[in-house]
Design an enzyme around this catalytic site. Sequence first.
Site, short mmCIF file in Angstrom:
data_model
loop_
_atom_site.label_atom_id
_atom_site.label_comp_id
_atom_site.label_asym_id
_atom_site.label_seq_id
_atom_site.Cartn_x
_atom_site.Cartn_y
_atom_site.Cartn_z
N GLY A 289 47.71 4.90 41.55
CA GLY A 289 48.08 5.74 42.74
C GLY A 289 48.45 4.60 43.84
N GLY B 91 44.28 -0.86 40.03
CA GLY B 91 42.86 -0.53 40.14
C GLY B 91 42.13 -0.85 38.71
N GLY C 62 41.74 0.66 35.97
CA GLY C 62 42.40 0.90 34.80
C GLY C 62 43.67 -0.20 34.70
N THR D 227 42.35 -0.70 45.11
CA THR D 227 41.64 0.77 44.99
C THR D 227 41.27 1.02 46.51
OG1 THR D 227 39.68 1.78 44.54
CG2 THR D 227 39.71 -0.39 44.31
N ASP E 176 39.42 3.25 47.53
CA ASP E 176 38.10 4.05 47.29
C ASP E 176 37.19 2.66 47.48
OD1 ASP E 176 39.46 6.25 46.86
OD2 ASP E 176 38.57 6.27 44.88
N MET F 257 38.90 10.58 50.34
CA MET F 257 39.11 9.99 48.91
C MET F 257 37.61 9.42 48.42
SD MET F 257 42.91 8.36 49.40
CE MET F 257 42.62 7.97 50.97
N GLU G 224 35.74 13.13 47.55
CA GLU G 224 36.16 14.02 46.30
C GLU G 224 35.35 14.19 45.12
OE1 GLU G 224 39.87 12.59 44.62
OE2 GLU G 224 39.66 10.65 45.65
#
Length: 463
Positions: free
Chosen positions: A108, A196, A198, A225, A227, A270, A326
Amino acid sequence: MAAEDDYTAAPEGGITISPVKVQKLPHLTHHLPNLKTFPNPLDRNQYYHPFDGFYISPSDVILRQITYDLSGTFPTPPPHLAYHRAGPRKQIFFDPSITSVAIVTCGGLCPGLNTVIRELVVGLWELYGIRQIYGIIAGYRGFYSFEPMALNPKLVEDWHKRGGSVLETSRGGFDLEKIVNAIRDREFNQVYVIGGDGAMRGAVEIFKEIRRRKLNVSIAGIPKTVDNDIGIIDRSFGFQTAVEMAQQAISAAHVEAESAVNGIGLVKLMGRSTGHIALYATLSSRDVDCCLIPENEFYLEGKGGLFEFLENRLEHNGHAVLVVAEGAGQDMIPRTDAQKKETDESGNPIFLDVGRWLKSELKSWWDKDHPGELVTIKYIDPTYMIRAVPANATDNLYCTLLAHSAIHGVMAGYTGFVSGPINGNYGYIPVAEVAEAKNPVNTMNHKWAWVRSITNQPDFVKR
């Protein structure tokens, strides 16, 4: 190179610190022992004047843990883990005149993506004289699906002022055989993966396959990331920008709430598995009455529940602001069997919108317990606004340091690593370690207690 060593320190005063164990860092010479070395071009760079200590040595390390209990009350701890410091080395393992580089962004969007790309290009070009630099389009699938984009400092000059990723990004598309074949066929010597957890797991597999094939290719990860959920490193780039932008959403929710009778401002931020953005935004704004994060379960009805807390807050203040990450409360949201099985292209479970669900539950509760009374619930989801903005000044500087740290490590022959700050100092961490490391909010420490002291929210422990 980069061998694993143990060191013991015995400072004055008779206190002995347990041995330090240096984490082994992969190096190209581990599978290509006869590689030629070259003098570092920084010796001849007009902007640098290398002095004694300018170049990093294998003995320069960073401790992962920097606080110790020297009282002797507890058993002797195991050797303390340390990582090699980031920075330029005296010798490099790539000839800049024939080196070819690939840069790819995965997953993302995140503030700072374009800054990292820009600083990789400028750093490779200006510091080491590399001219063959390419951007891979649309994530991992771009290695085998699209022609790479030639990059140079003039092209990327103002990319740090733009949100998103100029190279485009995507999830999924990871085909190990096709990716490594493309790296080999296009004769890339260096691959920089920005993504991130992944994407970092993908980088681990690429690194292993490159090593198995004994290719002269170094791969480095730059963890992305928003987050802030990747472990070991101090923080991820884009996180501070995200917290700053979240303030605007919280401020708007607060204005809406206090401007209405029994006004409730509800903001979803997020944070799939961790609540760092919600936590830091709550601490920064001081307008939040309740912060809900994935690491802390909550319930709605009954004594000590969210409804009881909000009722008291509305009674005393006339309004309330609620922030929810989230990933919070996902197990409370009703879903079909089909919805339970849904995943995105990266294999992550698809979350339902906790904000919309919570707004509906709040409305139903109020209508049932306070029939005929006014209530206003304003729901704000700033997710895509936050993801798409350019990095702020702090994150822009951070992205530069991350990019340059990665470049120095790759040029020194290291591979299969991630660059990042550890206790304020930049170091190199094996990418396999970073791919599995998590960074949850510790709800037992002082920071979460500080949140609760500001909001006065319940601990949501049923008694």
